[in-house]
Structures are given as structure tokens and as C-alpha cells.
Design a protein around this motif. Structure first.
Motif, PDB file in Angstrom:
ATOM      1  N   ALA A 182       7.550  20.132   3.747  1.00  0.00           N
ATOM      2  CA  ALA A 182       6.285  19.860   4.351  1.00  0.00           C
ATOM      3  C   ALA A 182       5.555  19.004   3.510  1.00  0.00           C
ATOM      4  O   ALA A 182       5.477  18.687   2.208  1.00  0.00           O
ATOM      5  CB  ALA A 182       5.273  21.052   4.387  1.00  0.00           C
ATOM      6  N   PHE A 183       4.797  18.051   4.132  1.00  0.00           N
ATOM      7  CA  PHE A 183       3.937  16.877   3.312  1.00  0.00           C
ATOM      8  C   PHE A 183       2.692  16.951   3.884  1.00  0.00           C
ATOM      9  O   PHE A 183       2.463  16.368   5.217  1.00  0.00           O
ATOM     10  CB  PHE A 183       4.559  15.525   3.582  1.00  0.00           C
ATOM     11  N   GLU A 184       1.521  17.224   3.094  1.00  0.00           N
ATOM     12  CA  GLU A 184       0.247  16.830   3.751  1.00  0.00           C
ATOM     13  C   GLU A 184      -0.369  15.483   3.166  1.00  0.00           C
ATOM     14  O   GLU A 184      -0.270  15.361   1.853  1.00  0.00           O
ATOM     15  CB  GLU A 184      -0.522  18.214   3.046  1.00  0.00           C
ATOM     16  N   LEU A 185      -0.830  14.650   3.884  1.00  0.00           N
ATOM     17  CA  LEU A 185      -1.484  13.471   3.563  1.00  0.00           C
ATOM     18  C   LEU A 185      -2.978  13.893   3.188  1.00  0.00           C
ATOM     19  O   LEU A 185      -3.637  14.367   4.004  1.00  0.00           O
ATOM     20  CB  LEU A 185      -1.425  12.530   4.810  1.00  0.00           C
ATOM     21  N   GLY A 186      -3.177  13.537   1.868  1.00  0.00           N
ATOM     22  CA  GLY A 186      -4.667  13.802   1.532  1.00  0.00           C
ATOM     23  C   GLY A 186      -4.828  13.887   0.051  1.00  0.00           C
ATOM     24  O   GLY A 186      -3.933  13.676  -0.828  1.00  0.00           O
ATOM     25  N   PHE A 187      -5.827  14.440  -0.448  1.00  0.00           N
ATOM     26  CA  PHE A 187      -6.264  14.533  -1.752  1.00  0.00           C
ATOM     27  C   PHE A 187      -5.780  15.872  -2.187  1.00  0.00           C
ATOM     28  O   PHE A 187      -6.588  16.938  -1.796  1.00  0.00           O
ATOM     29  CB  PHE A 187      -7.534  14.077  -2.081  1.00  0.00           C
ATOM     30  N   LEU A 226     -16.699  10.567   4.359  1.00  0.00           N
ATOM     31  CA  LEU A 226     -16.145  10.092   5.514  1.00  0.00           C
ATOM     32  C   LEU A 226     -14.750  10.486   5.626  1.00  0.00           C
ATOM     33  O   LEU A 226     -14.153  10.772   6.638  1.00  0.00           O
ATOM     34  CB  LEU A 226     -16.021   8.296   5.371  1.00  0.00           C
ATOM     35  N   ALA A 227     -13.835  10.336   4.413  1.00  0.00           N
ATOM     36  CA  ALA A 227     -12.614  10.656   4.740  1.00  0.00           C
ATOM     37  C   ALA A 227     -12.351  12.181   5.458  1.00  0.00           C
ATOM     38  O   ALA A 227     -11.207  12.456   6.055  1.00  0.00           O
ATOM     39  CB  ALA A 227     -11.804  10.404   3.398  1.00  0.00           C
ATOM     40  N   PRO A 228     -13.143  13.053   4.924  1.00  0.00           N
ATOM     41  CA  PRO A 228     -12.897  14.283   5.268  1.00  0.00           C
ATOM     42  C   PRO A 228     -13.179  14.599   6.896  1.00  0.00           C
ATOM     43  O   PRO A 228     -12.694  15.753   7.560  1.00  0.00           O
ATOM     44  CB  PRO A 228     -13.925  15.281   4.471  1.00  0.00           C
ATOM     45  N   GLN A 229     -13.721  13.449   7.324  1.00  0.00           N
ATOM     46  CA  GLN A 229     -14.093  13.729   8.994  1.00  0.00           C
ATOM     47  C   GLN A 229     -12.845  13.008   9.589  1.00  0.00           C
ATOM     48  O   GLN A 229     -12.951  13.114  10.851  1.00  0.00           O
ATOM     49  CB  GLN A 229     -15.312  12.884   9.192  1.00  0.00           C
ATOM     50  N   TRP A 230     -12.129  12.263   8.861  1.00  0.00           N
ATOM     51  CA  TRP A 230     -11.121  11.406   9.417  1.00  0.00           C
ATOM     52  C   TRP A 230     -11.598  10.488  10.532  1.00  0.00           C
ATOM     53  O   TRP A 230     -10.959  10.411  11.603  1.00  0.00           O
ATOM     54  CB  TRP A 230     -10.035  12.515  10.153  1.00  0.00           C
ATOM     55  N   VAL A 231     -12.570   9.819  10.285  1.00  0.00           N
ATOM     56  CA  VAL A 231     -12.849   9.025  11.080  1.00  0.00           C
ATOM     57  C   VAL A 231     -12.132   7.821  11.044  1.00  0.00           C
ATOM     58  O   VAL A 231     -11.851   7.070   9.768  1.00  0.00           O
ATOM     59  CB  VAL A 231     -14.582   8.415  10.713  1.00  0.00           C
ATOM     60  N   ASP A 232     -11.656   7.387  12.108  1.00  0.00           N
ATOM     61  CA  ASP A 232     -10.627   6.152  11.989  1.00  0.00           C
ATOM     62  C   ASP A 232     -11.408   4.801  11.844  1.00  0.00           C
ATOM     63  O   ASP A 232     -12.276   4.588  12.334  1.00  0.00           O
ATOM     64  CB  ASP A 232      -9.612   6.307  13.091  1.00  0.00           C
ATOM     65  N   LEU A 274      -5.642   4.815   7.476  1.00  0.00           N
ATOM     66  CA  LEU A 274      -6.606   4.374   6.766  1.00  0.00           C
ATOM     67  C   LEU A 274      -7.685   4.884   6.740  1.00  0.00           C
ATOM     68  O   LEU A 274      -8.763   4.650   5.782  1.00  0.00           O
ATOM     69  CB  LEU A 274      -6.691   2.656   7.617  1.00  0.00           C
ATOM     70  N   SER A 275      -8.047   5.791   7.611  1.00  0.00           N
ATOM     71  CA  SER A 275      -9.257   6.583   7.260  1.00  0.00           C
ATOM     72  C   SER A 275      -9.292   7.510   5.865  1.00  0.00           C
ATOM     73  O   SER A 275     -10.490   7.605   5.179  1.00  0.00           O
ATOM     74  CB  SER A 275      -9.112   7.789   8.292  1.00  0.00           C
ATOM     75  N   GLN A 276      -8.027   7.561   5.144  1.00  0.00           N
ATOM     76  CA  GLN A 276      -8.219   8.103   3.877  1.00  0.00           C
ATOM     77  C   GLN A 276      -8.502   7.230   2.630  1.00  0.00           C
ATOM     78  O   GLN A 276      -8.519   7.468   1.660  1.00  0.00           O
ATOM     79  CB  GLN A 276      -6.937   8.714   3.590  1.00  0.00           C
ATOM     80  N   CYS A 301       0.791  -1.240   0.034  1.00  0.00           N
ATOM     81  CA  CYS A 301      -0.049   0.172   0.061  1.00  0.00           C
ATOM     82  C   CYS A 301       0.758   1.252  -0.256  1.00  0.00           C
ATOM     83  O   CYS A 301       1.643   1.550   0.882  1.00  0.00           O
ATOM     84  CB  CYS A 301      -0.735   0.085   1.153  1.00  0.00           C
ATOM     85  N   ASP A 302       0.825   2.020  -1.214  1.00  0.00           N
ATOM     86  CA  ASP A 302       1.377   3.393  -1.347  1.00  0.00           C
ATOM     87  C   ASP A 302       1.201   4.348   0.009  1.00  0.00           C
ATOM     88  O   ASP A 302       2.232   4.842   0.566  1.00  0.00           O
ATOM     89  CB  ASP A 302       1.154   3.754  -2.545  1.00  0.00           C
ATOM     90  N   TYR A 303       0.166   4.138   0.704  1.00  0.00           N
ATOM     91  CA  TYR A 303      -0.300   4.954   1.730  1.00  0.00           C
ATOM     92  C   TYR A 303       0.426   4.840   2.879  1.00  0.00           C
ATOM     93  O   TYR A 303       0.656   5.547   3.701  1.00  0.00           O
ATOM     94  CB  TYR A 303      -1.829   4.819   1.960  1.00  0.00           C
ATOM     95  N   LEU A 304       0.710   3.472   3.115  1.00  0.00           N
ATOM     96  CA  LEU A 304       1.755   3.115   4.203  1.00  0.00           C
ATOM     97  C   LEU A 304       3.168   3.806   3.968  1.00  0.00           C
ATOM     98  O   LEU A 304       3.818   4.163   5.018  1.00  0.00           O
ATOM     99  CB  LEU A 304       2.050   1.625   4.320  1.00  0.00           C
ATOM    100  N   GLN A 305       3.662   3.792   2.668  1.00  0.00           N
ATOM    101  CA  GLN A 305       4.809   3.971   2.423  1.00  0.00           C
ATOM    102  C   GLN A 305       4.989   5.455   2.209  1.00  0.00           C
ATOM    103  O   GLN A 305       5.956   6.340   2.459  1.00  0.00           O
ATOM    104  CB  GLN A 305       5.755   3.238   1.371  1.00  0.00           C
TER     105      GLN A 305
END
Lengths: 355, 146
Positions: B10-15, A131-137, A122-124, A54-58
Motif C-alpha cells: 500500500a502506498f499513501e501519498l502525503g506527509f 491548503l494541502a489537507p483540503q486536497w484543493v486541486d 500538485l495539490s500536495q 519532480c519526485d512527486y510525479l514519479q
């Protein structure tokens, strides 16, 4: 249809923080061990390679390419990647072999979750507008699922604590486990709540590590002369991304996937279920209709260590290990992805003929 | 010897891109800006809030919008004793699945409360709006116990 066999499985220890080791350094020792187990030299000796990460992890795009570099992809190899748990890389490899495009495949998954804040990362992956904009985990979503079950009287907090205690005890025999111990349900119930109604022990730990598997046609397994288990069925089904539209107290997709994989055609000696939260093991074992004659999560399951992007493949590997060791003749392995058991894969494994 | 300058970024996680939200999600978000909450009728007549573009069971394209209430009932909740930095509240709060009046499907949002004991399944809550609504799900600042 070609019968497909698992001939090798290896995994790293699940550790809470691999420190300065990068993903490549997590994979390399696992690959070295599996090449030795199967009796091959490197990735050039299989027809296909597929990885899960998962790229998000790295925190970088196309980060899985580092993992391919670890293989030594020159001269060129046939390679693919899924942005999913490596159990789905196995699924792709099974299709590749069934279509006649390969006779053997190396599958591996890896994840280093410790540097980031995993539940927030993972919320993203949730609905990007609602959901993602609320950062619900992910832990909070699972906690709401657990409360639904408790409110409806489907489970008790003691049932959940029993799952954790059994995981900790089973993990005593698992050299790769991160959390293990001789604990009782009463010990667990004595803990304060963490994200109510969940206690910290109800949640899988955050782990770094990797696992790998080699599969091939049964003919090739016999030619290699290796003990093997047959993948007699495999299927996966995803449910709606809207948690409000799902019955979170059941896992309809797991039940259907198991039916499609032919789980009901025989008895199930062993089951390895990917349940990141204690109550989810209860949902899954009920959805699969598992009874007292099935040994559930003898490895301790992912409550004992959760290698993101590899733990699903590890569930299949753990069932393979038990079949090859002669502890079981037939088993089922389950993998999940997404919040509250959204996406589920079920594989049925049978003992192969004696080589 | 002088200290070498440490390179950092700076690095922002998100879209980090924008995209059009389409006729269904876009309508919902536009209504939020006007402090209205709308749902959509599924194939079987259930009202889904927030609205979905397609029926998850039949894959039918959905288009019949329904305005729903700004109060509702807690279907389930999780009490966050230790809020994370990304979370919408610095104080302990509850994530909740809330079924708004007129809706048949619960939505995920958060409930402000002074203590866990005050929150319960079945409790009534009411939407509180941000001072400046922008067409985001976060225009609903939070839900408060009624």
C-alpha cells in the motif's frame, strides 16, 4: 559579464500517455538528438549538467538520479538538479557560467504525468497546513482566478476561447503538439463547462515527455560554429504562497522579472508564455505589455501540450528556434510554477552574430 | 503451474511525518479545535485569515491575533461538477475564496450547495463544524450558504 548563448534545443512529442516507457526512455532520444545538433558525443563534452524534474510525479524520492544514469555519469561529471521546471535548471546553469565555473552546460527536464492524478498530486505542493489537507486541486484554484477576472470585467469567456482557438491553430505547425486543430472561438464556447467557469479546452492537457538545451559562452558558440541566440537577460520572482494575499488578476512578479531581465530595451518579435490556462495567457501578455507586434505562443504554448518540469525550458527553446530560423530577432520566454502563476521566470533572447 | 504471488505494498501519498506547527499556525489550529476562527494583523493592519507567520510584503514577524466571524462573503468560486476521490465532497460542490467578517484577506475552503445556480460571488456563507474537531483546517467541515 560573460555573454551566454543557446546553441541547441530539442524536445520529445507531448503525448497523453507514454505507456510503458519510463522517464529514462523519454530522455535518451532527446539527448541523442541534442548531442548531434551541437556536435558533441555525450555529457562528458560539457562542463556542467543540470536537470529539472519532480519526485512527486514519479512517486519516489531522488527519482531524478535515474535521469542522471541516462546520461552516463562515469567518469564523474559536474551535475546538479532542481525540483522545479528545467527553466530553473537553465537559470542555475547561467549562474554557473557567469561565475566562471563552466563554459558550457547541458540542461534537461522531464516528466511523466500520466500515471497519477496530476491536479491532485500538485495539490500536495501547496501550503501543508491550510491548503494541502483540503486536497484543493490546481485546476480549481485557476478556475477561481478566472472567475475573478470575469467578475471584474477584465476578460470575457470569448477572450478565453480566442486564446484556445489561436493555440490550436498555431499548434498545427508544431510537430510535437498534442492538441491541435482548425477550431474557432465559437466551437470552444459551444463546449459545456468542466470546472466552471473553465471549459476543458481552457485547461492544458496532461502530457508525458522531455526537452533539453545546450548553452555556452558566446566564444565557445563561435568556436563550435553553431547558430546561436544570446540570453541577454533572465530573472525570476516568487509571490506569496497564500493565494488570498495576491492580486490574482495580475502577475506582478512576471512584470518585475521582465523589467529586471531588460525586456523593455527593445522590441519583442515573439513571446512564448507558460500559461496552463487560457485566462493566464491574458494576464501574462498584459503584465508584459505585449501588443499586436508580438507573435504570442506561435508553438501553441502549453495549451497544446504541457510537459511538466520541461515546458518552461521548452518556452525558451521555442523562442531560440525562431531566432535561429530567422523568423525573429528578439524574443521573450516566460515560465511559471505554483498555483495561479505564483512563481515566474522571464528570459530575453537576442539574435547572435552570424557565425 | 501455480500462479506466482504478486508482491504489493500500500502506498499513501502525503506527509507521513508529524511536525510542530509553531506559535502562529498552531494557535489557529488550536482555536479551530475550540470552534473559533482567528486571524492575524499584517504590518499594514489588514487581518489575514488563516494567519501567516510573516508579512509577505515586509517580512515582519506577525503576532497580533484577532478573532473573526464564522460568516463571510464569497470572493470567487469554482464549481466542481465532477468531484475527485480526494475531494472533501462526493457530490458537486464549490471551492471558494471566502472573506470572513472581520478579515481583509479571503481564505480557501469549500461550499456545500445543491446546485451551481445557488452559488454566486458576493453570496453569504457560514462555517459548519465537524462533529469531532481535532485542530485541522478540516475541522471546518464546509461552508454553507446563509
Amino acid at each position: 559579464m560573460k555573454e551566454i548563448a543557446i546553441v541547441g534545443y530539442q524536445q520529445s512529442d507531448a503525448v497523453s500517455d507514454a505507456g510503458a516507457q519510463n522517464e529514462v526512455e523519454l530522455i535518451i532520444p532527446v539527448l541523442s538528438r541534442i548531442f548531434e545538433q551541437v556536435g558533441i558525443t555525450n555529457a562528458q563534452d560539457v562542463d556542467f549538467v543540470c536537470s529539472g524534474s519532480c519526485d512527486y510525479l514519479q512517486g519516489a524520492a531522488f527519482a531524478f538520479v535515474l535521469g542522471v544514469d541516462a546520461l552516463g555519469a562515469v567518469p564523474p561529471i559536474k551535475e546538479s538538479h532542481v525540483e522545479m521546471d528545467a527553466a530553473w535548471a537553465l537559470y542555475e546553469s547561467v549562474l554557473k557560467i557567469r561565475m566562471g565555473h563552466a563554459d558550457s552546460a547541458l540542461v534537461y527536464g522531464f516528466g511523466k504525468s500520466s500515471p497519477g492524478e496530476l491536479p491532485i498530486v500538485l495539490s500536495q505542493q501547496l501550503d501543508p497546513y491550510y491548503l494541502a489537507p483540503q486536497w484543493v486541486d490546481t485546476i480549481s484554484l485557476a478556475a477561481m482566478q478566472a472567475r475573478m477576472m470575469l467578475d471584474r470585467g477584465l476578460i470575457t469567456e470569448r477572450d478565453m476561447a480566442e486564446v484556445v482557438a489561436r493555440s490550436r491553430r498555431n499548434a498545427l505547425d508544431n510537430p510535437h503538439a498534442q492538441l491541435k486543430g482548425d477550431v474557432t472561438a465559437d466551437d470552444i464556447l459551444a463546449e459545456e463547462t468542466y470546472l466552471s467557469p473553465l471549459r476543458r479546452s481552457d485547461c492544458c492537457p496532461i502530457s508525458d515527455g522531455a526537452s533539453a538545451m545546450v548553452i555556452c559562452t558566446v566564444e565557445k558558440a563561435k568556436a563550435w560554429g553553431k547558430p546561436y541566440a544570446v540570453i541577454s537577460g533572465i530573472d525570476h520572482i516568487i509571490e506569496s504562497h497564500n493565494p488570498g494575499m495576491r492580486d490574482l488578476t495580475d502577475s506582478v512578479s512576471t512584470r518585475k522579472a521582465a523589467e529586471n531581465a531588460g525586456m523593455g530595451k527593445g522590441k519583442v518579435d515573439v513571446a512564448e508564455l507558460y500559461a496552463p490556462f487560457s485566462h493566464q495567457e491574458l494576464i501574462l501578455s498584459r503584465a508584459l505589455g505585449l501588443g499586436d507586434d508580438t507573435n504570442i505562443n506561435p508553438s501553441g504554448g502549453v495549451l497544446a501540450g504541457n510537459l511538466m518540469m520541461a515546458s518552461g525550458l521548452s518556452r525558451i527553446g521555442e523562442v531560440f528556434n525562431r531566432i535561429v530560423a530567422g523568423d525573429a530577432e528578439r524574443g521573450v520566454a516566460h515560465t511559471t510554477s505554483g498555483p495561479c502563476l505564483q512563481h515566474n521566470l522571464v528570459a530575453v533572447l537576442d539574435k547572435g552574430e552570424v557565425a | 503451474m501455480s500462479q506466482p504471488e504478486i508482491l504489493n505494498q500500500a502506498f499513501e501519498l502525503g506527509f507521513t511525518y508529524t511536525r510542530s506547527t509553531g506559535p502562529v499556525v498552531g494557535r489557529f489550529l488550536t482555536e479551530l479545535k475550540k470552534r473559533n476562527i482567528v486571524g492575524i494583523k499584517a504590518s499594514d493592519g489588514r487581518v489575514i485569515v488563516p494567519p501567516m507567520e510573516y508579512d509577505p510584503d515586509t517580512a515582519e514577524e506577525l503576532s497580533e491575533f484577532v478573532e473573526v466571524g464564522q460568516e463571510g462573503e464569497i470572493i470567487s468560486f469554482a464549481w466542481v461538477k465532477h468531484p475527485r476521490e480526494a475531494h472533501p465532497s462526493e457530490r458537486p460542490f464549490a471551492w471558494a475564496m471566502i472573506k470572513l467578517d472581520g478579515a481583509d484577506v479571503p481564505m480557501v475552503h469549500w461550499v456545500a450547495s445543491d446546485s451551481e445556480e445557488l452559488v454566486s460571488t458576493g453570496a453569504r456563507v457560514k462555517a459548519t463544524w465537524s462533529d469531532d474537531t481535532k485542530g485541522y483546517i478540516t475541522d471546518i467541515a464546509c461552508f454553507e450558504l446563509v
